[in-house]
Design a protein around this motif. Structure first.
Motif, PDB file in Angstrom:
ATOM      1  N   ASN A 206       2.982   5.077  -1.705  1.00 39.11           N
ATOM      2  CA  ASN A 206       2.164   3.865  -1.757  1.00 39.11           C
ATOM      3  C   ASN A 206       2.089   3.327  -3.182  1.00 39.11           C
ATOM      4  O   ASN A 206       2.240   2.122  -3.417  1.00 39.11           O
ATOM      5  CB  ASN A 206       0.746   4.140  -1.235  1.00 39.11           C
ATOM      6  CG  ASN A 206       0.700   4.409   0.250  1.00 39.11           C
ATOM      7  OD1 ASN A 206       1.635   4.119   0.989  1.00 39.11           O
ATOM      8  ND2 ASN A 206      -0.403   4.993   0.699  1.00 39.11           N
TER       9      ASN A 206
ATOM     10  N   SER B  35      -5.257   4.384  -1.423  1.00 37.71           N
ATOM     11  CA  SER B  35      -3.915   3.976  -1.861  1.00 37.71           C
ATOM     12  C   SER B  35      -3.245   3.101  -0.813  1.00 37.71           C
ATOM     13  O   SER B  35      -2.551   2.142  -1.144  1.00 37.71           O
ATOM     14  CB  SER B  35      -3.046   5.198  -2.206  1.00 37.71           C
ATOM     15  OG  SER B  35      -2.561   5.842  -1.046  1.00 37.71           O
ATOM     16  N   ALA B  36      -3.481   3.394   0.478  1.00 36.35           N
ATOM     17  CA  ALA B  36      -2.937   2.549   1.550  1.00 36.35           C
ATOM     18  C   ALA B  36      -3.596   1.169   1.518  1.00 36.35           C
ATOM     19  O   ALA B  36      -2.926   0.147   1.706  1.00 36.35           O
ATOM     20  CB  ALA B  36      -3.142   3.223   2.903  1.00 36.35           C
TER      21      ALA B  36
ATOM     22  N   LEU C  97      -2.090  -0.814  -1.273  1.00 36.86           N
ATOM     23  CA  LEU C  97      -0.787  -1.342  -0.901  1.00 36.86           C
ATOM     24  C   LEU C  97      -0.946  -2.577  -0.011  1.00 36.86           C
ATOM     25  O   LEU C  97      -0.268  -3.588  -0.218  1.00 36.86           O
ATOM     26  CB  LEU C  97       0.046  -0.271  -0.195  1.00 36.86           C
ATOM     27  CG  LEU C  97       1.416  -0.698   0.310  1.00 36.86           C
ATOM     28  CD1 LEU C  97       2.254  -1.307  -0.805  1.00 36.86           C
ATOM     29  CD2 LEU C  97       2.126   0.492   0.948  1.00 36.86           C
TER      30      LEU C  97
END
Length: 99
Positions: free
Chosen positions: A72, A16-17, A20
């Motif tokens: 995120n 998820s990071a 982003l």
């Protein structure tokens, strides 16, 4: 086995990071690729979670990880809004077909 459960959550957080970061760079193809990886990780997590449980401490860590994933995700969605609006505008002029 619980360590492997936490590692799934950590891998989902990392993906998820990365999503982003890709969204901030405008690399939507990479965002989509990472989203597919998240779907697979979540599926694997669900499978693994059937046979193990987290301790109270691990559940708290899981909760903190999931909160970061949600933050995120919200930012990726916010960054995607203009892109999605452009797609909507492009599709508005096209004739609608029923399948």
């Amino acid at each position: 086995m619980t360590q492997s459960l936490l590692s799934y959550y950590e891998a989902i957080e990392k993906a998820s990071a990365d999503m982003l970061e890709a969204a901030r760079a405008g690399d939507w193809n990479h965002v989509i690729k990472l989203e597919g990886a998240c779907v697979l990780l979540i599926s694997q997590l669900k499978n693994a979670a059937r046979s193990s449980a987290l301790s109270s401490e691990e559940a708290q860590l899981k909760s903190r990880i999931l909160q970061r994933v949600l933050v995120n995700d919200a930012e990726v969605r916010h960054l995607a809004e203009p892109w999605l609006e452009d797609i909507d505008k492009m599709l508005q002029g096209r004739p609608k077909t029923l399948h």
